[in-house]
Design a protein around this motif. Structure first.
Motif, mmCIF file in Angstrom:
data_model
loop_
_atom_site.group_PDB
_atom_site.id
_atom_site.type_symbol
_atom_site.label_atom_id
_atom_site.label_comp_id
_atom_site.label_asym_id
_atom_site.label_seq_id
_atom_site.Cartn_x
_atom_site.Cartn_y
_atom_site.Cartn_z
ATOM 1 N N VAL A 1 2.846 7.392 2.968
ATOM 2 C CA VAL A 1 3.453 6.243 3.817
ATOM 3 C C VAL A 1 3.279 4.888 3.295
ATOM 4 C CG1 VAL A 1 3.334 4.850 6.218
ATOM 5 C CG2 VAL A 1 2.968 7.424 6.054
ATOM 6 N N GLN B 1 0.933 -1.211 -0.061
ATOM 7 C CA GLN B 1 0.046 0.026 -0.061
ATOM 8 C C GLN B 1 0.810 1.357 -0.068
ATOM 9 O OE1 GLN B 1 -2.717 -0.375 3.436
ATOM 10 N NE2 GLN B 1 -4.272 -0.443 2.204
ATOM 11 N N ASN C 1 9.557 5.385 6.529
ATOM 12 C CA ASN C 1 9.187 4.791 5.438
ATOM 13 C C ASN C 1 7.926 5.737 4.549
ATOM 14 O OD1 ASN C 1 9.655 2.843 3.408
ATOM 15 N ND2 ASN C 1 7.976 1.858 3.862
ATOM 16 N N THR C 2 8.290 7.072 4.775
ATOM 17 C CA THR C 2 7.590 8.109 4.237
ATOM 18 C C THR C 2 8.072 9.110 3.175
ATOM 19 O OG1 THR C 2 6.263 8.118 6.383
ATOM 20 C CG2 THR C 2 6.081 9.842 4.918
ATOM 21 N N SER D 1 3.804 0.522 3.063
ATOM 22 C CA SER D 1 3.534 -0.562 3.623
ATOM 23 C C SER D 1 4.202 -1.728 2.908
ATOM 24 C CB SER D 1 2.324 -0.816 4.407
ATOM 25 O OG SER D 1 1.328 -0.990 3.258
ATOM 26 N N THR D 2 4.638 -2.668 3.731
ATOM 27 C CA THR D 2 5.230 -3.802 3.327
ATOM 28 C C THR D 2 6.517 -3.788 2.293
ATOM 29 O OG1 THR D 2 3.957 -4.099 1.369
ATOM 30 C CG2 THR D 2 2.864 -4.891 3.396
#
Length: 125
Positions: A23, A3, A79-80, A25-26
């Protein structure tokens, strides 16, 4: 599930500022080229700015019309990805997407196929 989630859009007067956040994810945003694209009403997507996986410090702003006003940055620990937009103009009105193609180059930024849901920026004159 992979995502990208954008936030930070809104309504702002011309000359104002906004910061968009994305942001991930994964997957790590630093492993691939990840950037910002935008789609103005009735127009095609435009590649705005991008970080390549090997870029350190600041990424690259590609659009001439926003150079000097927009800055792309990232925080690898969070992670942004960010897009700081200053001195906004009515022509910056668009839906802004965080995007990647899981590739190593920003060269096809406008065509990056994996995008978040987008965040709408409206600049009133």
């Amino acid at each position: 599930q992979v995502q990208l989630v954008e936030s930070g859009g809104g309504l702002v007067q011309a000359g104002g500022s906004l910061r968009l956040d994305c942001v991930g994810s994964t997957f790590s945003l630093t492993n691939f080229a990840v950037g910002w694209v935008r789609q103005p009403p009735g127009s095609d997507r435009e590649g705005v700015a991008c970080f390549g996986p090997g870029d350190a410090g600041t990424g690259t702003v590609f659009m001439d019309s926003v150079k000097g006003r927009f800055t792309i940055s990232r925080d690898s620990q969070k992670n942004t990805l960010y897009l700081q937009m200053n001195n906004l103009k009515s022509e910056d009105t668009a839906v802004y997407y965080c995007a990647t193609d899981f590739a190593l180059s920003c060269s096809t930024l406008a065509q990056f196929g994996f995008r978040g849901q987008g965040t709408k920026v409206t600049v009133s004159s």
